[in-house]
Design an enzyme around this catalytic site. Structure first.
Site, PDB file in Angstrom:
ATOM      1  CG  ASP A 282       0.959 -40.775   9.172  1.00 61.08           C
ATOM      2  OD1 ASP A 282       2.065 -40.644   8.645  1.00 61.08           O
ATOM      3  OD2 ASP A 282       0.252 -39.803   9.492  1.00 61.08           O
TER       4      ASP A 282
ATOM      5  CE  LYS B 296       2.107 -37.413   7.812  1.00 63.67           C
ATOM      6  NZ  LYS B 296       1.294 -37.153   9.011  1.00 63.67           N
TER       7      LYS B 296
ATOM      8  CB  CYS C  56      -2.310 -38.447   7.293  1.00 62.85           C
ATOM      9  SG  CYS C  56      -2.006 -37.416   8.756  1.00 62.85           S
TER      10      CYS C  56
HETATM   11  C1  VGL Z   1      -3.362 -38.234  11.635  1.00 64.26           C
HETATM   12  C2  VGL Z   1      -4.668 -37.105  13.131  1.00 64.26           C
HETATM   13  C3  VGL Z   1      -3.552 -36.560  13.724  1.00 64.26           C
HETATM   14  C4  VGL Z   1      -3.301 -39.186  10.483  1.00 64.26           C
HETATM   15  C5  VGL Z   1      -2.242 -37.690  12.205  1.00 64.26           C
HETATM   16  O1  VGL Z   1      -2.261 -39.859  10.303  1.00 64.26           O
HETATM   17  O2  VGL Z   1      -4.297 -39.287   9.737  1.00 64.26           O
HETATM   18  N1  VGL Z   1      -4.579 -37.926  12.087  1.00 64.26           N
HETATM   19  N2  VGL Z   1      -2.341 -36.858  13.250  1.00 64.26           N
END
Ligand code: VGL
Ligand code: ZN
Length: 201
Positions: A10, A108, A153
């Site tokens: 991410d 995802k 994540c």
């Molecule tokens: C994430 C919160 C919401 C992450 C993704 O990538 O850690 N955290 N969505």
């Protein structure tokens, strides 16, 4: 024979300073990843990829605010600001991340009814993203995890990787966390270590 893969979790515009769910120092992981990438046999990345009506967005729950925890189809769900909405600039990988060596990008969090922190499964472990099968097909034995955010994540990706039988390592200087509650990052690191994830720098 050992075969290594780096999972870059991410590293998207919304998770770096200026983004909708900015992680403090999130941009600092990029030069580290760009410098380290030649150490690995295979590179994959993930993208948080939500529809606008995603159940993890506080905006989709009237009367609730960011940071509240609700029950979302039987699972405890932290509510976040709208982030990584499919097709928006915030959902793009950060442009300074060197993408040339990335073999595949796994998306995802596409199901509005369910969040997905791990790169391998949704939070209910109902559906796989395909990443686990892909890494097995490629003969990967050792997984290194880095990216954003350490306490969400990255953590769930490392825990699932370890459960799937990969020797799993956390590349700690290429991770940054949210710390919604003080100490979340430290606790996440402890939890990863307890399950056998090796913390490496
Ligand atoms: C994430 C919160 C919401 C992450 C993704 O990538 O850690 N955290 N969505
Ligand atoms: Zn998300």
């Amino acid at each position: 024979m050992e075969k290594t893969a780096l999972i870059i979790v991410d590293v998207q515009n919304d998770f770096v300073p200026g983004g909708a769910l900015a992680v403090r120092g999130g941009d600092e992981v990029i030069p580290v990843v760009n410098r380290q990438k030649s150490r690995f046999d295979l590179l994959v990345a993930t993208q948080d990829w939500h529809p606008p009506d995603h159940g993890s967005f506080a905006s989709n729950h009237p009367g609730k605010k960011v940071g509240d925890v609700i029950d979302l189809n039987g699972l405890a769900q932290v509510l976040w600001p709208d982030h990584c909405v499919q097709g928006t600039p915030g959902a793009e990988l950060v442009p300074t991340l060197d993408r040339r060596a990335i073999a595949r990008v796994f998306q995802k969090g596409t199901d509005p009814a369910l969040d997905s922190y791990s790169a391998f499964f949704d939070n209910g472990h109902r559906k796989a993203t395909g990443l686990g099968d892909y890494l097995k097909e490629q003969g990967v034995t050792d997984v290194y995890v880095c990216g954003l955010a350490t306490d969400y994540c990255v953590k769930f990706t490392a825990l699932d990787s370890q459960k799937l039988g990969f020797h799993t390592h956390l590349l700690i200087e290429a991770c940054r966390g949210i710390n919604l509650e003080p100490g979340d990052v430290a606790r996440a690191i402890d939890q990863m270590e307890e399950t056998g994830v090796l913390i490496v720098s």
